[in-house]
Design an enzyme around this catalytic site. Structure first.
Site, PDB file in Angstrom:
ATOM      1  N   SER A 187       0.849  -1.191   0.000  1.00 39.07           N
ATOM      2  CA  SER A 187       0.000   0.000   0.000  1.00 39.07           C
ATOM      3  C   SER A 187       0.890   1.248   0.000  1.00 39.07           C
ATOM      4  O   SER A 187       1.670   1.433  -0.926  1.00 39.07           O
ATOM      5  CB  SER A 187      -0.948  -0.050   1.196  1.00 39.07           C
ATOM      6  OG  SER A 187      -1.996   0.865   1.030  1.00 39.07           O
ATOM      7  N   ASP A 407      -9.090  -6.190  -4.246  1.00 38.15           N
ATOM      8  CA  ASP A 407      -8.698  -4.987  -3.494  1.00 38.15           C
ATOM      9  C   ASP A 407      -9.757  -3.899  -3.658  1.00 38.15           C
ATOM     10  O   ASP A 407     -10.010  -3.446  -4.776  1.00 38.15           O
ATOM     11  CB  ASP A 407      -7.338  -4.494  -3.995  1.00 38.15           C
ATOM     12  CG  ASP A 407      -6.699  -3.453  -3.080  1.00 38.15           C
ATOM     13  OD1 ASP A 407      -7.434  -2.642  -2.477  1.00 38.15           O
ATOM     14  OD2 ASP A 407      -5.453  -3.454  -2.970  1.00 38.15           O
ATOM     15  N   HIS A 447      -7.164  -5.928   0.057  1.00 40.25           N
ATOM     16  CA  HIS A 447      -6.066  -4.973   0.111  1.00 40.25           C
ATOM     17  C   HIS A 447      -4.896  -5.497   0.947  1.00 40.25           C
ATOM     18  O   HIS A 447      -5.010  -5.577   2.176  1.00 40.25           O
ATOM     19  CB  HIS A 447      -6.554  -3.635   0.656  1.00 40.25           C
ATOM     20  CG  HIS A 447      -5.523  -2.555   0.580  1.00 40.25           C
ATOM     21  ND1 HIS A 447      -4.939  -2.182  -0.609  1.00 40.25           N
ATOM     22  CD2 HIS A 447      -4.944  -1.790   1.528  1.00 40.25           C
ATOM     23  CE1 HIS A 447      -4.057  -1.223  -0.373  1.00 40.25           C
ATOM     24  NE2 HIS A 447      -4.035  -0.977   0.917  1.00 40.25           N
TER      25      HIS A 447
END
Ligand SMILES: *[C@@H]1O[C@H](CO)[C@@H](O)[C@H](O)[C@H]1NC(C)=O
Ligand SMILES: *[C@@H]1O[C@H](CO)[C@@H](O)[C@H](O)[C@H]1NC(C)=O
Ligand SMILES: *[C@@H]1O[C@H](CO)[C@@H](O)[C@H](O)[C@H]1NC(C)=O
Ligand SMILES: *[C@@H]1O[C@H](CO)[C@@H](O)[C@H](O)[C@H]1NC(C)=O
Ligand SMILES: *[C@@H]1O[C@H](CO)[C@@H](O)[C@H](O)[C@H]1NC(C)=O
Ligand SMILES: *[C@@H]1O[C@H](CO)[C@@H](O)[C@H](O)[C@H]1NC(C)=O
Ligand SMILES: *[C@@H]1O[C@H](CO)[C@@H](O)[C@H](O)[C@H]1NC(C)=O
Ligand SMILES: *[C@@H]1O[C@H](CO)[C@@H](O)[C@H](O)[C@H]1NC(C)=O
Ligand SMILES: *[C@@H]1O[C@H](CO)[C@@H](O)[C@H](O)[C@H]1NC(C)=O
Length: 553
Positions: A187, A407, A447
């Site tokens: 991320s 995600d 995610h």
């Protein structure tokens, strides 16, 4: 059920050597970096085997690293400008594998990620994490307003500076420099890794970067946009959170079998022609909560459309940002906000990080040109959009990126855009990107971690260990099968040091995410543009029943 840790890859030996930790003191470590007058060792202490470490008051990463090998822990403070500073933490294990590892951060969090360091040090890496220069949780961006230097620390300066200094400490502490240096993050951590390859190619030999928020300014404004599309909450097109499980079930119903098997896993969302119209409520629906009105279907369709800007003056279309992928529905609401507002990831970012204006109001000032303006301002030089990786390539660096198809926070396609743009930049210099950069899409993974409908997603990437802990016991990333075939970090080491190319990895799912329940299923994830295909005969829960296909040569 008992598992044996197989720490050794096939052609890879993680040699460790024992070092007395006699230098674990503020005085010794200070001497090691005495030529840097902007750095100060704040703390150093020895931790004995099976010990733990963390910081009370670390709001970003409150979880302690536990079950540690014996090591020396230290914290260093670095003054990065007259108005900014960052700290970093370092774990120096007694049993050192002669390698260096930096772990990444997440969201807009500021703080040392001790827990992720705890995972890294279990392999034997001398492991570091930077605070990025502020203290905050992931969606709190109040630190940024009017602080250009603190933005620069978060954007990239702190990881680079921490890495350079920590390598000096490692070399002096052990009496020899780390042979190779690695990075793992997802991320924001993915962006940090990609940016490092672009801007500081000498920092790491191998980089594992998940779901990178590489076009940071567009990512945050995209979240503002998708949130705004779904508002107002009393509008006819509003999709309440509860509807997303209905939508997700319908996507699964239409798409699951596109790979030949009904197992809850959409292997390649691009192989499905999803028709949202099938969700339309009948004139007198049997269950009003299990269908969508026409305006709601219109909202949903916009979620699957990329953002494209039309400039009428020059009759030109510009691709601004990708869209939510099919299969990401269960996590989509995490990109929306509360109280009739889009996500703070968008609104607070625009106010505090981009425009330094607490009164900036998306209802008045937000339009497509905001994306262009934000990219131009690029505060702190945050965007990782320098696609020329020739510096990293020429020093023999290797980059592995990965992204979950489910995600709901960062669109899966951003990783493809990054790969394709970098491919173009390198191909123009006669370099085949495949020599040093591989991209893996992970069917069903959300995610960075977690999956929908029991898709396998454990493969030793950032934060994958944290879900498996029992009784506070920090586990090794892929218990039972930890080798270069199943663990992306070990695969990266084998690629960097042994030339073993990473064509596929095997992802694992433990029954109910509990290691002692045993492995539920394993399946390969394949380097882009390939995908895993079932052989039509074998047990679908066994990796060997699948192979990677879809390459043009
Ligand atoms: C490690 O410490 C935990 C408590 O934190 C304890 O329950 C466990 O038995 C210890 N393991 C070993 C091998 O000493
Ligand atoms: C975490 O570690 C710190 C120091 O290492 C300790 O003071 C604190 O009590 C620990 N917290 C928990 C929840 O164990
Ligand atoms: C940030 O948190 C650390 C502990 O995690 C603490 O030592 C430091 O003083 C804090 N800094 C500020 C500015 O609050
Ligand atoms: C780090 O140093 C700066 C001065 O450059 C200081 O303002 C800050 O409080 C220090 N941080 C810690 C955690 O000691
Ligand atoms: C690191 O380099 C040293 C010196 O060249 C060598 O003896 C050692 O085997 C290397 N370690 C690893 C893990 O490759
Ligand atoms: C209506 O649909 C919702 C969403 O699928 C479900 O939770 C609920 O149980 C259904 N109600 C009835 C009466 O079937
Ligand atoms: C037209 O669009 C492309 C991207 O699609 C963009 O790079 C280019 O700057 C645009 N040209 C003009 C004149 O706006
Ligand atoms: C977009 O908003 C800005 C102000 O935030 C304004 O100056 C500009 O004219 C707007 N553009 C369009 C096309 O509405
Ligand atoms: C896993 O969870 C499911 C649903 O809660 C339960 O039915 C099943 O028995 C669990 N499996 C094991 C091995 O505990």
């Amino acid at each position: 059920m008992m598992f044996t840790y197989r720490l050794l890859g096939l052609a890879l030996t993680l040699v460790t050597s024992v070092h007395a930790s006699s230098h674990c003191s503020v005085e010794d470590l200070s001497n090691f970096i005495s030529q840097n007058d902007n750095a100060e060792v704040l703390m150093a202490q020895s931790i004995s085997s099976n010990g733990s470490f963390g910081e009370v008051g670390n709001v970003a990463y409150p979880k302690n690293a536990t079950y540690l090998p014996s090591l020396c822990v230290a914290t260093i403070n670095v003054t990065s400008s007259p108005t900014s500073s960052y700290t970093f933490g370092v774990f120096l294990p007694d049993d050192w594998n002669q390698r260096f590892l930096a772990v990444g951060n997440g969201g807009f969090s500021g703080g040392i990620n001790w827990y992720a360091m705890g995972t890294g040090v279990k392999y034997g890496f001398a492991t570091i994490s930077t605070s990025t220069g502020h203290n905050s949780t992931g969606q709190d961006m109040s630190w940024a307003i009017g602080n250009p230097e603190t933005k620069a620390d978060w954007a990239g300066r702190s990881l680079h500076g921490s890495t350079v200094l920590a390598k000096q400490i490692v070399e002096q502490y052990y009496g020899s420099a780390a042979n190779k240096s690695y990075y793992s993050g997802c991320s924001t951590g993915g962006r940090q890794g990609v940016k490092s390859a672009q801007d500081h190619p000498e920092d790491f030999d191998g980089i594992l970067a998940g779901a990178p928020a590489w076009m940071s300014t567009s990512q945050q404004l995209w979240q503002l946009k998708v949130g705004a599309i779904n508002l107002p909450v009393d509008g006819p097109g509003y999709l309440p959170t509860a509807l997303f499980s209905v939508i997700s079930q319908e996507v699964l119903r239409q798409c699951d079998k596109s790979d030949g098997i009904s197992d809850g896993i959409i292997m390649n969302p691009k192989h499905c022609n999803f028709r949202p119209e099938k969700l339309l409520c009948a004139p007198t629906p049997a269950n009003q909560s299990a269908c969508l009105t026409a305006p709601q279907i219109s909202t949903l369709k916009q979620m699957y459309l990329p953002l494209i800007q039309f400039d009428a003056d020059v009759n030109n279309l510009t691709y601004l940002y990708p869209n939510f992928g099919l299969g990401s529905e269960l996590q989509m609401p995490a990109s929306f906000g509360t109280n009739n507002e889009p996500s703070l990831y968008g609104t607070d970012y625009a106010k505090n990080y981009i425009f330094d204006d607490p009164d900036w109001d998306w209802r008045i000032s937000f339009n497509y040109s905001t994306f262009v303006e934000a990219g131009r301002l690029n505060p702190g030089n945050v965007n990782a959009d320098n696609f020329d990786l020739s510096g990293f390539h020429s020093r023999g660096g290797k980059l592995i990126t990965y992204h979950g198809y489910a995600d709901g926070l960062i669109p899966t396609d951003v990783s493809q855009v990054l790969y394709d743009e970098t491919y173009m930049a390198m191909a123009q210099q006669g370099v085949n990107l495949d020599e040093f950069y591989r991209l893996f899409f992970v069917p069903g993974m959300q995610h960075c971690q977690g999956s929908v409908y029991d898709a396998p997603w454990y493969f030793g990437a950032s934060d994958h260990a944290s879900n498996l802990e029992t009784n506070g016991q920090h586990k090794f990333p892929v218990p039972g099968v930890d080798d270069a075939k199943h663990d992306a970090l070990l695969a990266l080491v084998a690629w960097v040091e042994g030339g073993q190319e990473v064509d596929q990895l095997v992802a694992t799912k433990y029954e109910n995410d509990t290691v002692s329940n045993g492995v539920l299923r394993q399946r390969p994830i394949c380097k882009y543009p390939g995908f895993a295909s079932w052989d039509g005969e074998g047990d679908v829960n066994v990796a060997s029943s699948w192979s990677c296909v879809g390459y043009d040569s």
